[in-house]
Design an enzyme around this catalytic site. Sequence first.
Site, PDB file in Angstrom:
ATOM      1  N   HIS A   1       1.349   2.968  -7.323  1.00  0.00           N
ATOM      2  CA  HIS A   1       0.238   3.720  -6.737  1.00  0.00           C
ATOM      3  C   HIS A   1       0.126   5.101  -7.359  1.00  0.00           C
ATOM      4  O   HIS A   1      -0.967   5.593  -7.628  1.00  0.00           O
ATOM      5  CB  HIS A   1       0.434   3.848  -5.225  1.00  0.00           C
ATOM      6  CG  HIS A   1       0.158   2.596  -4.461  1.00  0.00           C
ATOM      7  ND1 HIS A   1      -1.072   1.982  -4.442  1.00  0.00           N
ATOM      8  CD2 HIS A   1       0.966   1.840  -3.679  1.00  0.00           C
ATOM      9  CE1 HIS A   1      -1.021   0.904  -3.672  1.00  0.00           C
ATOM     10  NE2 HIS A   1       0.201   0.799  -3.197  1.00  0.00           N
TER      11      HIS A   1
ATOM     12  N   GLU B   1       5.460   1.009  -4.996  1.00  0.00           N
ATOM     13  CA  GLU B   1       4.982   2.302  -4.506  1.00  0.00           C
ATOM     14  C   GLU B   1       4.740   3.267  -5.662  1.00  0.00           C
ATOM     15  O   GLU B   1       3.769   4.024  -5.660  1.00  0.00           O
ATOM     16  CB  GLU B   1       5.999   2.890  -3.530  1.00  0.00           C
ATOM     17  CG  GLU B   1       6.268   2.038  -2.296  1.00  0.00           C
ATOM     18  CD  GLU B   1       5.001   1.684  -1.540  1.00  0.00           C
ATOM     19  OE1 GLU B   1       4.112   2.545  -1.423  1.00  0.00           O
ATOM     20  OE2 GLU B   1       4.885   0.540  -1.086  1.00  0.00           O
TER      21      GLU B   1
END
Length: 335
Positions: A186, A183
Amino acid sequence: MAAVPLPSINFSEKLSPISFCFNAVNTPVITFFGGVKLKPLETSRWRNNFVCRAASSVAIRDLDADDIRHPLDKQNTLILKAIPGLNEFGKALLGTVAEQVMLLENIATSVLVSENQLPELHGLMLEAASILNIEAPDLYLRQSPVPNAYTLAISGKKPFVVVHTSLVELLSRKELQAVLAHELGHLKCDHGVWLTFANILTLGAYSVPGLGGFIAQQLEEQLFRWLRAAELTCDRAALLVAQDSKVVVSVLMKLAGGCPSMADQLNVDAFLEQARSYEKASASPVGWYIRNAQTRQLSHPLPVLRAREIDEWSRSKEYQSLVKRVKLTNAVQNV
C-alpha cells in the site's frame, strides 16, 4: 476484518483503512475495556523457528510501483482522480484532529516493535521493506481477538502498520511476513493517503449534515471498487516477498476459515480448487449476478478470488520477469 478502532470520532464500521483481510463490511469496531484476554505470544516458538534474511537481504533491483500494480488498480485510480472536487473534499476531511486521534489511539493501545521490542517481528518488517525497496514504517502489535493488519499514512507523519495479536497466533512466520509485505505494498503504491481519505470520506461523510450522505452514497461504490483493486496489487507485493504463492494463498485461506488448533489440517491445493469451482459456478448469468451482489459492498475481494488471482499471477511472464531481477547480497541465513 475489524475496522481501525476510532472510538473517539464515532466513525461507522464499514471500512478498514488499509488491511490485509478480505472483508471489513459490517464487522464491529473492537473496543478495548481491558478485559480481553488472549494467549500470550509464544516467544520461544518464534525464536526457535525464526529465519531472518534481513542481513542477507534479497532485493528486487529498481522495483517500481507500476511493476506490481494490478490493471484494475490503475484503471480505478484514474477514475477516482477524475471525480471533480474529490481531492479537495478529502483534504478537508483529513484534518489535524482526525489525524491526531488515529495516531494517538494506536500509540496508546499498542506495543511499538523495534530491535529491542519483539525483535523477530522487527526483522521480518525490515526484510520485507528491503525486498520491496521501501523505507520500513513503524510497526505496532495490538491486542485483539480479530485477525487484522492495517496501515495508516497520515500527512506529514511517518506511516505505521498495526498487526493484531490474533493474526500473529494464526499465521506462520512466512505468512506473517507476507501480510507485512501486503501492507508495505500500500505504501509502495501510494495507497496510504488515498485509503485513509477513502475511509474517512465513506464513513465520516455520513455525519456531514445535508451533504455527507449524498456524497457518500454517490462515491461508495466507486471507492469500494478501487479498494478491492488496490488489495489485488498488494497481494502481489506479498508474493514478491514470500516468493511462494502457496504462502500468500495460505494466509487468505486461514483468514477465510482457519484457526490455530487446526492449522496443520488446512490444505492450500484444496482451497485453490475451491477457488476454481467458484469461478465456474459464477460463470453463468445468474452466477455472475450473485457474484456482483456479493462483492459490490465489500472493501476487499472475496478470498477465493484473491487466491485465484495471485495463483495465476505467480505463473505469469510478468512475475517471472520480476523474479529474475532478484539480487542476492550476502546470501547468509540465520536460523
